[in-house]
Design an enzyme around this catalytic site. Structure first.
Site, PDB file in Angstrom:
ATOM      1  N   SER A  49     103.765  59.408  50.878  1.00 32.58           N
ATOM      2  CA  SER A  49     104.591  58.915  49.903  1.00 32.58           C
ATOM      3  C   SER A  49     104.531  59.045  48.352  1.00 32.58           C
ATOM      4  O   SER A  49     105.371  59.189  47.628  1.00 32.58           O
ATOM      5  CB  SER A  49     104.737  57.367  50.071  1.00 32.58           C
ATOM      6  OG  SER A  49     103.513  56.567  49.645  1.00 32.58           O
ATOM      7  N   ASP A 352     105.440  49.804  42.167  1.00 31.21           N
ATOM      8  CA  ASP A 352     105.899  48.680  42.957  1.00 31.21           C
ATOM      9  C   ASP A 352     104.620  47.938  43.634  1.00 31.21           C
ATOM     10  O   ASP A 352     104.730  47.259  44.628  1.00 31.21           O
ATOM     11  CB  ASP A 352     106.687  49.287  44.312  1.00 31.21           C
ATOM     12  CG  ASP A 352     105.970  50.340  45.098  1.00 31.21           C
ATOM     13  OD1 ASP A 352     104.770  50.648  44.978  1.00 31.21           O
ATOM     14  OD2 ASP A 352     106.524  51.021  45.894  1.00 31.21           O
ATOM     15  N   HIS A 355     102.349  52.304  44.464  1.00 31.28           N
ATOM     16  CA  HIS A 355     102.644  53.657  44.066  1.00 31.28           C
ATOM     17  C   HIS A 355     102.983  53.612  42.538  1.00 31.28           C
ATOM     18  O   HIS A 355     103.334  52.731  41.841  1.00 31.28           O
ATOM     19  CB  HIS A 355     104.085  53.942  44.540  1.00 31.28           C
ATOM     20  CG  HIS A 355     104.066  54.064  46.026  1.00 31.28           C
ATOM     21  ND1 HIS A 355     104.630  52.829  46.913  1.00 31.28           N
ATOM     22  CD2 HIS A 355     103.563  54.861  47.002  1.00 31.28           C
ATOM     23  CE1 HIS A 355     104.569  53.019  48.038  1.00 31.28           C
ATOM     24  NE2 HIS A 355     104.105  54.332  48.305  1.00 31.28           N
TER      25      HIS A 355
END
Length: 423
Positions: A49, A352, A355
């Site tokens: 991610s 968040d 990240h």
């Protein structure tokens, strides 16, 4: 009469002024379009991610439980959710932009060879270096997950598309490309950590994770890769969710300079030491290949130690989350439940809770692209790249220039509407 004369004079003069402003706007657009030739023809990227530019929605687009598929993700730069796990751009975006290329297309969004004229991104949010069988065989519960092996299969499939019938035709293309092998491996630790697997056991996974990264690099070199950028792990002790989950009453568990969890950062450093040692072995085996270590850890720690240098006021807090001391909670997360979103994401180190924010990613990217946190320096390795050599003005300047250009265009449009309305 004076007013009338002014009006008539305006009727003749204003179009000339409008024309001048149009010329100015055209010059701005032309300046933006006449950038230097790309430093490399293509960028290929693998990872999780931290590097996924949009493959995730193609795999999990129907999963309403995935908040990264909807706003507020993407709100800062793209103004929409793109599948990136942040409020805006990632490190790979800044690298591609600095190289003079468009943002790297997610592999699953393309169909034809023309779609991948500038490269492809195989990274997927949640991906691991090792396959799930590795963990199941060690008693760690693990469902089916994306991993580096699948991403490499996609890469082989793409080569069949780009060079049908003769894979060797792709070698020239690959050896001119920049290949990012990661960041990958973080989820091989994150998922067991969140499943409360004993930390001593998780530490035993690291040699296998590094070996998988190494074998992938070897495979890419066999396919023709000549320039590879291999990131290490970020300092996970600075991750807001981990700071919440592993909160300690012991002062010695925290780094005095940053407030990050010392033992978790030491683990990230352990992974990175093993990776650096492995890359040195690979360099000796492949002397004609540039294998660049990207020190994500060092670049990120500069952000955490001197956040104001990057415009960040809350380095260990999440902009989007459930609130609490680190901007996160156990009962809500960004895009899920009763979450909160800050007004100024650029002032936060985390987006968040897991990240980094675009601001943090930009700070890390600057450190990498200037060569400070790449070994050997990417600025000297890719010697045909004036953008890197001239990075004294840095990405900060590019972004300011972009904003300035957009402001000028906006002003021109405003003036045009005003003048046209006045005629």
């Amino acid at each position: 009469m004076a007013s009338s004369a002014s009006g008539r004079g305006g009727g003749f003069l204003l179009p000339a002024a409008v024309a001048a402003f149009v010329v100015l706007a055209a010059a701005v657009v032309q300046a933006r379009g006449s950038s230097a030739a790309p430093c490399v023809p293509r960028v290929f990227s693998f990872g999780d991610s931290l590097a996924d530019t949009g493959n995730f929605p193609f795999l999990y687009g129907n999963d309403s439980r995935e908040p990264a598929l909807r706003p507020p993700y993407g709100e800062t730069f793209f103004r929409r959710a793109t599948g990136r796990f942040s409020d805006g751009r990632l490190i790979v975006d800044f690298i591609a932009d600095t190289m003079g290329l468009p943002f790297v297309r997610p592999y699953l969004s393309g169909r034809t060879a023309e779609d991948f004229a500038s490269g492809a991104n195989f990274a997927v949010g949640g991906a691991m270096a090792l396959g799930p069988d590795f963990f199941r065989g060690r008693g760690v519960p693990m469902g089916d997950r994306m991993h580096l092996g699948i991403e490499m299969k996609w890469f082989h499939d793409l080569l069949d598309l780009l060079c049908p019938g003769n894979r060797t035709d792709c070698m020239g293309m690959i050896n001119q490309s920049l290949i990012l092998v990661g960041e990958i491996g973080g989820n091989d630790y994150n998922i067991p950590l969140l499943s409360r697997v004993p930390f001593e056991k998780i530490r035993t996974f690291t040699p296998s994770v590094v070996n998988k990264i190494s074998s992938t690099i070897t495979e890419l070199i066999g396919l023709g890769a000549k320039t590879l950028l291999v990131p290490g792990n970020l300092p996970i002790g600075c991750v807001p969710n981990y700071l919440m989950i592993f909160k300690s009453d012991k002062k010695e568990d925290y780094e005095p300079e940053t407030g990050c969890l010392r033992w978790m950062n030491e683990f990230s450093e352990y992974h990175n030491r093993l990776l650096v040692d492995e890359l040195e072995k690979l360099r000796k085996l492949h002397s004609g290949v540039s294998i660049i270590y990207a020190d994500y850890y060092g670049a990120a720690m500069e952000v955490y130690r001197s956040p104001k240098q990057f415009g960040i006021e809350h380095p260990l807090e999440a902009c989007c989350g459930g609130g609490g001391p680190y901007g996160v909670s156990m009962i809500a997360r960004c895009g899920y439940g009763e979450y909160k979103v800050c007004d100024e994401p650029q002032k936060y180190g985390s987006w968040d809770g897991f990240h980094p924010s675009e601001s943090a990613y930009k700070g890390i990217a600057i450190g990498l692209l200037r060569g400070t946190y790449t070994q050997p320096s990417i600025a000297t390795t890719i010697s045909s790249c004036p953008q890197l050599i001239e990075l004294g003005s840095s990405i900060e300047y590019k972004n300011c220039s972009t904003v300035l250009h957009m402001k000028i265009v906006a002003q021109v449009i405003g003036w045009l509407l005003f003048f046209l309305h006045s005629i």
